[in-house]
Design an enzyme around this catalytic site. Structure first.
Site, PDB file in Angstrom:
ATOM      1  N   LYS A   1       1.890  -9.856 -28.329  1.00  0.00           N
ATOM      2  CA  LYS A   1       0.636 -10.614 -28.374  1.00  0.00           C
ATOM      3  C   LYS A   1       0.551 -11.431 -29.666  1.00  0.00           C
ATOM      4  CE  LYS A   1      -4.352  -9.753 -27.693  1.00  0.00           C
ATOM      5  NZ  LYS A   1      -5.348  -8.679 -27.432  1.00  0.00           N
TER       6      LYS A   1
ATOM      7  N   SER B   1      -8.316  -9.467 -23.751  1.00  0.00           N
ATOM      8  CA  SER B   1      -7.851 -10.667 -24.415  1.00  0.00           C
ATOM      9  C   SER B   1      -6.324 -10.808 -24.397  1.00  0.00           C
ATOM     10  CB  SER B   1      -8.328 -10.658 -25.873  1.00  0.00           C
ATOM     11  OG  SER B   1      -7.780  -9.545 -26.589  1.00  0.00           O
TER      12      SER B   1
ATOM     13  N   SER C   1      -8.900  -4.704 -23.676  1.00  0.00           N
ATOM     14  CA  SER C   1      -8.046  -5.891 -23.711  1.00  0.00           C
ATOM     15  C   SER C   1      -6.601  -5.683 -23.300  1.00  0.00           C
ATOM     16  CB  SER C   1      -8.087  -6.522 -25.105  1.00  0.00           C
ATOM     17  OG  SER C   1      -9.333  -7.130 -25.340  1.00  0.00           O
TER      18      SER C   1
END
Length: 471
Positions: free
Chosen positions: A84, A162, A186
């Site tokens: 990420k 996210s 997330s």
């Protein structure tokens, strides 16, 4: 241009590790296949923020050479992974999903987790897109773009956030393992919405140094994999390096050893009808295989509704700095900007009151796991919606609230949690089943996940843009 097959999906992480050691495949071949798939598919799904092809190939060759010379770094050696975009990775500039100049604030030093990933022999293909500042659960981002959920190649559906790019990259066959973060769902939400397994580790089990901080009290690092078995292998390989002997490998568990807690309120309110049917079906299957079930009342679960809207913007503003935020606010996604703006007026004593309330709620909820092994629920209230539905502000707010309602409690109560696929709805969209376990019992939760996953019909995997790509 021919699309190579995903070199890990059909084998699993254990199968890939065996094939690598037998010489049936090399890490360089696997990386090359993923890079080719990324070149073809990523312009359509937009999962990656940065692709580090040259470095990935060089690392893969080094892993192959080490293996050939008798050096074995463990089950993740040579595995191509994505990370990420909030982690500092040497040679890659992190954006944290934003167009703001954050590099000076984030620094250049890799943190504990990325060092563990590399020392395990993983090959980092690149970084994946995310919602700005990790402050959004739908996956929608005006700042850096919204990845395309590969389960629908006709309609742009929400990927979940996210860790949006992390879910889309793995579901599209663009890596063998995805690394994300989870402050309120997330990892679990994009995993559920992309038909994957997702693990939210216990807060502070894996240090978050070298990563963008959203809310340090609830930030945790997580894994997105295709199966619970893959997650268990990856978890133990990494945890053994970060926390030697902190969580011994759990022996296999059978369903008849388990008592599942089914919430008697909150978690099933507002759940989509097909999601509820799939959840009830899963419970029936577990019961038929000997797992006991009992209703549980999760106390003070609505505390998360007061805590997160205050804690997240307060901590984020403290990290950004109010002056920096105000200077650059026009560059921020308008929805994210509005959420941060509210933090300016938060009074310190109000936040501290909510923090104390949370600690009391954590203590009150601890006895739940004296009577059950895990607390089960749907992961989200509904399958992935169309991105166009978020054009209506009321729909956008409803979607965001529905996606965090069942996931935020684990962060609020300091639990570990997973989501596993429990089939699809009538429209062929994936549905997720959530298991919550007590904090610092991640190894046991994964063993339970492996046992229960084996009882569920595996969801069909998406074939992203099969017709569109190769014309």
């Amino acid at each position: 241009m021919n699309l190579p097959s995903d070199p890990v999906a059909s084998l699993g992480i254990a199968g890939f590790a065996d094939a690598l050691r037998r010489g049936d495949i090399t890490s360089e071949q696997a990386v090359s296949a993923y890079l080719a798939r990324i070149e073809i598919l990523d312009p359509l799904v937009c999962a990656y923020e940065t692709v580090d092809a040259t470095r990935a190939l060089a690392t893969a060759r080094a892993m192959d050479m080490l293996l050939a010379n008798g050096v074995d770094l463990g089950p993740l050696m040579g595995l191509p992974v994505s990370v990420k975009d909030l982690f500092v990775v040497d040679g890659i500039t992190p954006h944290a999903g934003s167009n703001l100049p954050l590099q000076d604030k984030l620094g250049t030093h890799e943190g504990t987790f990325i060092r563990a990933l590399k020392s395990s022999g993983c090959v980092i293909l690149g970084t994946t897109r995310m919602v700005e500042f990790a402050l959004g659960i739908t996956g929608h981002s005006e700042s850096r773009g919204t990845p395309w959920n590969p389960w629908d190649d006709q309609q742009h559906r929400l990927p979940g956030g996210s860790s949006s790019g992390a879910g889309v990259a793995l579901a599209s066959g663009l890596c063998g393992l995805s690394i994300g973060s989870d402050t309120g769902g997330s990892v679990r939400v994009p995993a559920a919405m992309c038909g994957l397994f997702g693990l939210k580790t216990t807060v502070s089990l894996w240090p978050t140094d070298g990563a963008f901080p959203l809310e340090p009290n609830t930030d945790s690092i997580g894994l997105l994999t295709r199966t619970a078995q893959d997650a268990s292998i990856a978890f133990h390989a990494l945890n053994d390096r970060i926390n030697p002997s902190s969580q011994p490998h759990q022996t296999p568990i059978t369903p008849d050893q388990l008592t599942l807690g089914v919430p008697d309120h909150y978690f099933l309110e507002g759940v989509d009808s097909e999601m509820k049917i799939a959840f009830d079906r899963a419970l029936s299957v577990f019961k038929g295989n000997g797992a006991k079930q009992t209703h549980v009342h999760v106390p003070d679960v609505d505390g998360r509704e007061r805590y997160f809207p205050v804690a997240m913007p307060a901590h984020l503003l403290a990290w950004l700095g109010e002056e920096f935020f105000l200077k650059h606010k026009e560059l921020i996604d308008p929805i994210i900007r509005a959420r941060i703006d509210k933090g300016i007026d938060i009074k310190a004593h109000y936040y501290l009151t909510l923090e104390e309330e949370r600690h009391c709620h954590i203590e009150a909820a601890q006895p739940l796991f004296d009577q059950v092994d895990v607390i089960v629920s749907p992961t989200t209230q509904a399958p992935p919606q169309k991105l166009s539905e978020l054009e209506n502000p009321d729909m956008a707010m409803q979607a965001a609230m529905g996606m965090t309602r069942n996931t935020q409690p684990a962060n609020y109560f300091d639990w570990c949690a997973v989501t596993l696929p429990m089939g699809t709805n009538s429209g062929g969209l994936p549905l997720g089943l959530q298991l919550n376990g007590p904090g610092n019992n991640d190894s046991r939760l994964l063993a339970i996940s492996v046992a229960l996953e084996a009882l569920l019909d595996p969801a069909p995997q998406p074939k992203p843009f099969r017709g569109h790509t190769l014309r």
